[in-house]
Design a protein around this motif. Structure first.
Motif, PDB file in Angstrom:
ATOM      1  N   VAL B 146       0.871  -1.292  -0.012  1.00  0.00           N
ATOM      2  CA  VAL B 146      -0.052  -0.041   0.013  1.00  0.00           C
ATOM      3  C   VAL B 146       0.920   1.195  -0.152  1.00  0.00           C
ATOM      4  O   VAL B 146       0.541   2.170  -0.657  1.00  0.00           O
ATOM      5  CB  VAL B 146      -0.978   0.093   1.147  1.00  0.00           C
ATOM      6  N   VAL B 149       2.322   1.868  -3.403  1.00  0.00           N
ATOM      7  CA  VAL B 149       1.587   2.386  -4.463  1.00  0.00           C
ATOM      8  C   VAL B 149       1.160   3.880  -4.149  1.00  0.00           C
ATOM      9  O   VAL B 149       0.972   4.534  -5.236  1.00  0.00           O
ATOM     10  CB  VAL B 149       0.198   1.422  -4.512  1.00  0.00           C
ATOM     11  N   GLY B 190      -3.326 -14.836  -1.675  1.00  0.00           N
ATOM     12  CA  GLY B 190      -4.116 -13.509  -1.338  1.00  0.00           C
ATOM     13  C   GLY B 190      -3.761 -12.469  -0.277  1.00  0.00           C
ATOM     14  O   GLY B 190      -4.277 -11.745   0.200  1.00  0.00           O
ATOM     15  N   ASP B 191      -2.252 -12.732  -0.153  1.00  0.00           N
ATOM     16  CA  ASP B 191      -1.611 -11.906   0.868  1.00  0.00           C
ATOM     17  C   ASP B 191      -0.710 -10.791   0.184  1.00  0.00           C
ATOM     18  O   ASP B 191      -0.329  -9.890   0.873  1.00  0.00           O
ATOM     19  CB  ASP B 191      -0.510 -12.858   1.760  1.00  0.00           C
ATOM     20  N   MET B 192      -0.796 -10.836  -1.314  1.00  0.00           N
ATOM     21  CA  MET B 192      -0.248  -9.782  -1.731  1.00  0.00           C
ATOM     22  C   MET B 192      -1.116  -9.311  -2.943  1.00  0.00           C
ATOM     23  O   MET B 192      -1.598 -10.343  -3.898  1.00  0.00           O
ATOM     24  CB  MET B 192       1.204 -10.298  -2.502  1.00  0.00           C
ATOM     25  N   MET B 193      -1.061  -8.107  -3.330  1.00  0.00           N
ATOM     26  CA  MET B 193      -1.795  -7.530  -4.548  1.00  0.00           C
ATOM     27  C   MET B 193      -1.431  -8.183  -5.773  1.00  0.00           C
ATOM     28  O   MET B 193      -0.053  -8.219  -5.876  1.00  0.00           O
ATOM     29  CB  MET B 193      -1.742  -5.974  -4.518  1.00  0.00           C
ATOM     30  N   ASP B 197      -4.168  -5.678 -10.107  1.00  0.00           N
ATOM     31  CA  ASP B 197      -4.515  -4.665  -8.981  1.00  0.00           C
ATOM     32  C   ASP B 197      -3.836  -3.231  -9.112  1.00  0.00           C
ATOM     33  O   ASP B 197      -4.628  -2.307  -9.104  1.00  0.00           O
ATOM     34  CB  ASP B 197      -4.581  -5.222  -7.573  1.00  0.00           C
ATOM     35  N   ILE B 201      -4.910   0.420 -10.361  1.00  0.00           N
ATOM     36  CA  ILE B 201      -4.912   1.655  -9.653  1.00  0.00           C
ATOM     37  C   ILE B 201      -3.860   2.647 -10.138  1.00  0.00           C
ATOM     38  O   ILE B 201      -4.329   3.818 -10.353  1.00  0.00           O
ATOM     39  CB  ILE B 201      -4.394   1.383  -8.159  1.00  0.00           C
TER      40      ILE B 201
END
Lengths: 103, 271
Positions: B146, B149, B190-193, B197, B201
């Protein structure tokens, strides 16, 4: 539906999905702020000067907000006027806003 | 006339210097005359990653202030004839960088090289601003995380407003996304984008996906750009990114962590 599907726990959002959603919401706001700083302060100053020609307003009583939506953007100008003078004199009209407030 | 490319990110520690060294070396391997410049005044590191830290005599700031000629400050790579580095100063203050000075040095380099790669410092202050100001293209290095990004998004805003191209109303700086430290196994859990994704963004074209790999640390230990390790996944991913930077259309492959071959695996088990 798989045969033993009911045994599995209900699916919760993965942490990666949460990360993506948080970023999308945050960046939508931050990008809004990115546009504007160039001309909004100047616009604010000009509007204040124009209003002052007719009514007394304090410098910090003019607020300008820019809201960017997918279809339309709204420019919200909020001017707070001083309380009307005491009874006996003709009361000044009290404007809250020059544009309808976006809700 | 060289193309000036800035390697930037906003956030620190995402792999800007590793990327500068790898792309610079990769372009030189492909026959392009390339120079890499360190803009991180006071925190010089590109020289170490390129393995020439003991050969620094004069630097970028000396050239800007007229204490040395550009040719005296440029260090040629021992392995590649057409790869040079312009190190920065380790002792001076970042205020030593001036618009005028940077422009003069870049103008001179433009005539002699095919690619000028500017390694931006972290943050968005003077050094970072000047590293991106004269750029034609930008590689925005981002981790699938996060804060990285978010910072990349901020940097993209600056690229579209606070660069020479933006100020002169010329064609915008072409920004590419380089996703680094990508771990497909953690993405699957599912622990990392996902790549998609981050792309959704930031919405800029993807230059490459560099997998999380022990090879990167090994390369920095040795002072040898990771792209020289042609067997490693990270090295190959950087080589692909170089091809795309040169305008080639190459299929995107998300290379996982190193896989051992059957033979190596057997040997590893018996060892």
């Amino acid at each position: 539906m798989t045969l033993f599907g009911f045994l599995r726990r209900p699916k919760t959002a993965s942490s990666a999905e949460t990360a993506k959603e948080r970023l999308q919401i945050l960046l939508a706001h931050e990008r809004q702020d990115r546009f504007g700083p160039e001309y909004l302060p100047l616009l604010q100053k000009d509007i204040l000067a124009a209003v002052k020609k007719y009514v007394q307003v304090a410098n910090d009583k003019v607020q300008i907000k820019l809201q960017r939506g997918a279809e339309v953007s709204t420019l919200e100008i909020d001017i707070e006027l001083a309380a009307p003078p005491p009874v006996g004199l003709a009361p000044l009209p009290r404007h809250r806003s020059l544009l309808p407030r976006a809700t | 006339m060289a193309k000036i490319i800035v390697i930037t990110s906003g956030k620190g520690g995402v792999g800007k210097t590793t990327t500068t060294a790898a792309l610079g070396a990769g372009l030189a391997m492909r026959g392009k005359k390339t120079v890499v410049i360190d803009f991180d005044v006071g925190l010089r590191n590109l020289d170490m990653i390129m393995g020439c830290e003991r050969r620094v005599v004069f630097d970028f700031i000396n050239v800007i202030q007229g204490d040395a000629r550009l040719s005296q400050a440029l260090i040629k790579n021992r392995r590649l004839e057409n790869l040079s580095i312009l190190p920065t100063s380790q002792t001076r203050d970042k205020d030593a960088l001036t618009h005028q000075g940077v422009e003069k040095v870049l103008d001179e380099l433009r005539n002699d090289f095919d690619y000028v790669i500017c390694d931006s410092p972290a943050g968005i202050e003077r050094g970072a601003h000047l590293a991106m100001y004269y750029a034609d293209e930008a590689v925005v290095v981002t981790n699938p995380e996060v804060s990285s990004v978010r910072d990349s998004d901020r940097v993209l805003g600056l690229l579209s407003s606070k660069t020479r191209r933006a100020e002169k109303g010329e064609e915008a700086v072409k920004a590419h996304l380089l996703l680094t430290r990508y771990d497909p196994a953690r993405v699957a859990k599912g622990d990392m984008m996902k790549v998609e994704d981050v792309l959704e963004i930031l919405s800029i074209p993807l230059l490459g996906i560099i997998p999380e790999s022990p090879t990167v640390l090994k390369a920095s230990n040795l002072g040898s750009p990771v792209v020289f390790d042609e067997q490693s996944n990270a090295g190959r991913a950087y080589a692909d990114a170089v091809s795309r930077l040169m305008g080639e259309q190459i299929e995107m492959r998300a290379l996982g962590p190193e896989r051992r071959g059957l033979f190596q695996r057997l040997r590893w088990r018996t060892a």
